[in-house]
Scaffold this motif. Sequence first.
Motif, PDB file in Angstrom:
ATOM      1  N   GLN A 180      57.780  71.675  -1.294  1.00  0.00           N
ATOM      2  CA  GLN A 180      59.077  71.007  -1.120  1.00  0.00           C
ATOM      3  C   GLN A 180      59.100  70.104   0.107  1.00  0.00           C
ATOM      4  N   VAL A 181      58.215  70.365   1.050  1.00  0.00           N
ATOM      5  CA  VAL A 181      58.155  69.576   2.280  1.00  0.00           C
ATOM      6  C   VAL A 181      57.346  68.300   2.086  1.00  0.00           C
ATOM      7  N   PHE A 182      56.229  68.411   1.334  1.00  0.00           N
ATOM      8  CA  PHE A 182      55.305  67.286   1.229  1.00  0.00           C
ATOM      9  C   PHE A 182      55.392  66.568  -0.118  1.00  0.00           C
ATOM     10  N   GLU A 183      54.953  65.323  -0.113  1.00  0.00           N
ATOM     11  CA  GLU A 183      54.902  64.542  -1.351  1.00  0.00           C
ATOM     12  C   GLU A 183      53.901  65.150  -2.322  1.00  0.00           C
ATOM     13  N   ARG A 184      52.773  65.624  -1.784  1.00  0.00           N
ATOM     14  CA  ARG A 184      51.722  66.240  -2.600  1.00  0.00           C
ATOM     15  C   ARG A 184      50.940  67.205  -1.733  1.00  0.00           C
ATOM     16  N   VAL A 185      50.581  68.373  -2.310  1.00  0.00           N
ATOM     17  CA  VAL A 185      49.835  69.394  -1.584  1.00  0.00           C
ATOM     18  C   VAL A 185      48.496  69.625  -2.268  1.00  0.00           C
ATOM     19  N   GLY A 186      47.426  69.676  -1.492  1.00  0.00           N
ATOM     20  CA  GLY A 186      46.106  69.938  -2.045  1.00  0.00           C
ATOM     21  C   GLY A 186      45.415  71.067  -1.316  1.00  0.00           C
ATOM     22  N   PHE A 187      44.263  71.511  -1.871  1.00  0.00           N
ATOM     23  CA  PHE A 187      43.429  72.541  -1.264  1.00  0.00           C
ATOM     24  C   PHE A 187      41.998  72.023  -1.281  1.00  0.00           C
ATOM     25  N   SER A 188      41.453  71.741  -0.118  1.00  0.00           N
ATOM     26  CA  SER A 188      40.131  71.111  -0.038  1.00  0.00           C
ATOM     27  C   SER A 188      38.999  72.069  -0.371  1.00  0.00           C
ATOM     28  N   GLY A 189      39.185  73.354  -0.099  1.00  0.00           N
ATOM     29  CA  GLY A 189      38.125  74.337  -0.318  1.00  0.00           C
ATOM     30  C   GLY A 189      37.422  74.788   0.946  1.00  0.00           C
ATOM     31  N   ASP A 190      37.238  73.889   1.929  1.00  0.00           N
ATOM     32  CA  ASP A 190      36.656  74.283   3.210  1.00  0.00           C
ATOM     33  C   ASP A 190      37.082  73.304   4.292  1.00  0.00           C
ATOM     34  N   HIS A 191      36.878  73.691   5.527  1.00  0.00           N
ATOM     35  CA  HIS A 191      37.399  72.919   6.652  1.00  0.00           C
ATOM     36  C   HIS A 191      36.727  71.554   6.811  1.00  0.00           C
ATOM     37  N   SER A 192      35.414  71.503   6.618  1.00  0.00           N
ATOM     38  CA  SER A 192      34.729  70.211   6.729  1.00  0.00           C
ATOM     39  C   SER A 192      35.257  69.233   5.684  1.00  0.00           C
ATOM     40  N   ARG A 193      35.520  69.746   4.488  1.00  0.00           N
ATOM     41  CA  ARG A 193      36.057  68.908   3.424  1.00  0.00           C
ATOM     42  C   ARG A 193      37.466  68.417   3.764  1.00  0.00           C
ATOM     43  N   THR A 194      38.250  69.245   4.454  1.00  0.00           N
ATOM     44  CA  THR A 194      39.582  68.812   4.891  1.00  0.00           C
ATOM     45  C   THR A 194      39.472  67.586   5.786  1.00  0.00           C
ATOM     46  N   ILE A 195      38.536  67.652   6.730  1.00  0.00           N
ATOM     47  CA  ILE A 195      38.344  66.495   7.613  1.00  0.00           C
ATOM     48  C   ILE A 195      37.995  65.254   6.807  1.00  0.00           C
ATOM     49  N   GLN A 196      37.067  65.397   5.861  1.00  0.00           N
ATOM     50  CA  GLN A 196      36.628  64.256   5.056  1.00  0.00           C
ATOM     51  C   GLN A 196      37.780  63.654   4.257  1.00  0.00           C
ATOM     52  N   LEU A 197      38.612  64.511   3.685  1.00  0.00           N
ATOM     53  CA  LEU A 197      39.717  64.025   2.854  1.00  0.00           C
ATOM     54  C   LEU A 197      40.772  63.292   3.676  1.00  0.00           C
ATOM     55  N   VAL A 198      41.071  63.809   4.870  1.00  0.00           N
ATOM     56  CA  VAL A 198      42.056  63.140   5.721  1.00  0.00           C
ATOM     57  C   VAL A 198      41.457  61.881   6.331  1.00  0.00           C
ATOM     58  N   GLN A 199      40.207  61.958   6.734  1.00  0.00           N
ATOM     59  CA  GLN A 199      39.548  60.787   7.315  1.00  0.00           C
ATOM     60  C   GLN A 199      39.474  59.634   6.321  1.00  0.00           C
ATOM     61  N   SER A 200      39.258  59.956   5.061  1.00  0.00           N
ATOM     62  CA  SER A 200      39.156  58.913   4.029  1.00  0.00           C
ATOM     63  C   SER A 200      40.508  58.355   3.606  1.00  0.00           C
ATOM     64  N   GLY A 201      41.578  59.060   3.939  1.00  0.00           N
ATOM     65  CA  GLY A 201      42.902  58.633   3.523  1.00  0.00           C
ATOM     66  C   GLY A 201      43.347  59.229   2.208  1.00  0.00           C
ATOM     67  N   ALA A 202      42.523  60.108   1.606  1.00  0.00           N
ATOM     68  CA  ALA A 202      42.921  60.768   0.361  1.00  0.00           C
ATOM     69  C   ALA A 202      44.163  61.617   0.585  1.00  0.00           C
ATOM     70  N   PHE A 203      44.277  62.175   1.790  1.00  0.00           N
ATOM     71  CA  PHE A 203      45.486  62.875   2.222  1.00  0.00           C
ATOM     72  C   PHE A 203      45.854  62.346   3.591  1.00  0.00           C
ATOM     73  N   ALA A 204      47.145  62.260   3.853  1.00  0.00           N
ATOM     74  CA  ALA A 204      47.601  61.745   5.147  1.00  0.00           C
ATOM     75  C   ALA A 204      47.428  62.768   6.254  1.00  0.00           C
ATOM     76  N   VAL A 205      47.642  64.052   5.916  1.00  0.00           N
ATOM     77  CA  VAL A 205      47.636  65.114   6.922  1.00  0.00           C
ATOM     78  C   VAL A 205      46.897  66.324   6.365  1.00  0.00           C
ATOM     79  N   GLY A 206      46.309  67.129   7.250  1.00  0.00           N
ATOM     80  CA  GLY A 206      45.651  68.361   6.833  1.00  0.00           C
ATOM     81  C   GLY A 206      45.652  69.376   7.957  1.00  0.00           C
ATOM     82  N   ALA A 207      45.293  70.608   7.615  1.00  0.00           N
ATOM     83  CA  ALA A 207      45.224  71.681   8.606  1.00  0.00           C
ATOM     84  C   ALA A 207      43.881  72.379   8.485  1.00  0.00           C
ATOM     85  N   LEU A 208      43.281  72.729   9.628  1.00  0.00           N
ATOM     86  CA  LEU A 208      41.942  73.317   9.584  1.00  0.00           C
ATOM     87  C   LEU A 208      41.634  74.124  10.832  1.00  0.00           C
ATOM     88  N   ASP A 209      40.551  74.855  10.744  1.00  0.00           N
ATOM     89  CA  ASP A 209      39.921  75.630  11.805  1.00  0.00           C
ATOM     90  C   ASP A 209      39.521  74.699  12.950  1.00  0.00           C
TER      91      ASP A 209
END
Length: 302
Positions: A180-209
Motif C-alpha cells: 500500500q505504501v509503494f507503487e510496486r514491491v519486489g523480492f530480489s532474492g539476495d542482497h547483491s541482487r538488490t544492489i544491482q536492481l536499484v543501481q540499474s533503475g529497475a527499482f527506485a529504492v531497496g533494503a539490504l544487509d
Amino acid sequence: MRGWLRGLAVLAGLCGLAGPQASAAQGAAQDPARAAAKPFVFTGIPDQDESRLVERFGRVATYLEGKLGVPVRYIPVKNYPAAVTAFTNGQVQLAWFGGFTGVQARRAVPHSQAIAQGAEDAAFKTYFIANAAAGLGKGVDFPKGIAGKTFTFGSRASTSGRLMPEYFIRQAFPGRTPEQVFERVGFSGDHSRTIQLVQSGAFAVGALDYAVWELDVKAGKVDPKAVSVIWESPTFPDYQWTVRGDVDAAYGAGFTEKLRAALVGIADPAILEPFGRSKFIPVTNAAYDPLIEVGRSTGLLD
C-alpha cells in the motif's frame, strides 16, 4: 527490550557440491580413520552471489575439518527456505542463518542452539538505498519520501532485507502494508541482487544487509553515481551459526562446545573477510528473542 522493538517450506533443491568441491573431502580420503567417520555437513543461506559463497564456505569446511577431526562438507542451497528445510530434515547439522531463518529453524528443531555470531551481528543494520534518479538524499530520519516509488526487498525470509525493513516501513506508515505504501514491491532474492536492481533503475529504492553493501563497494561493484545509501536503520541481532541439538549424540559428548570453540577461534582474515566479519563470538538463542516479537508484529511469524 529496546523501544523501537516494542512499538518458509519444501526444500527448493539441495544442490550438490558447487563448482570446485566445497568440502575438505581430500583430507578425509588421505586419512582412513577420518574417512570412516560420519561426515559433518553444513550449509548457509544464499545471501550473495554463488562464487562468493563457495569461496566463503569452502574455507570454513577446510578449517573445521582440521579442528573437529571428522570430514566436513559444505552443501549449497538455492534459497533461504531451502536452508531451513535442510536443517529441519537433518540433511545438515549446522547452518549459517540470518536472524529470522535461525529463529524459524530453531523453532522447528527442538534443542537446536545458536552458538556463534559475528561480532557485528549483535548490532546489525539495514541500509535503505536509492537510485540517483529517485532524488532522495541521505538523512537521519526514516525516508518517508520513498512512498509511492518502486521498492525491492531481498529474500522473503531475510532479516535485514525483509523482516526488519518491513517492520520499519510499517512503523513509518501506520496501518499500511508495503504494497500500500509503494507503487510496486519486489523480492530480489539476495542482497547483491538488490544492489544491482536499484543501481540499474529497475527499482527506485531497496533494503539490504549493510555488510554486503560494504563488501560490494570494496569489490568495486557499486557505482556511487547511480546508487547510494539514504538511511541506516536502528540496530538488531542478525546472522548466527545454529547447530542441531542431536550432534553430541552423533559425534560424541562435547562436540557442540568443540564446534563453538572452533568457530569462535577463527582468526584467519581469509575466512573472516568473505563474511564481512572481524571475528565470531559466542551467542545463545535468547539473543534472538526480539526477532520473534518483530516477526509476530509484522505477521511474518506465527
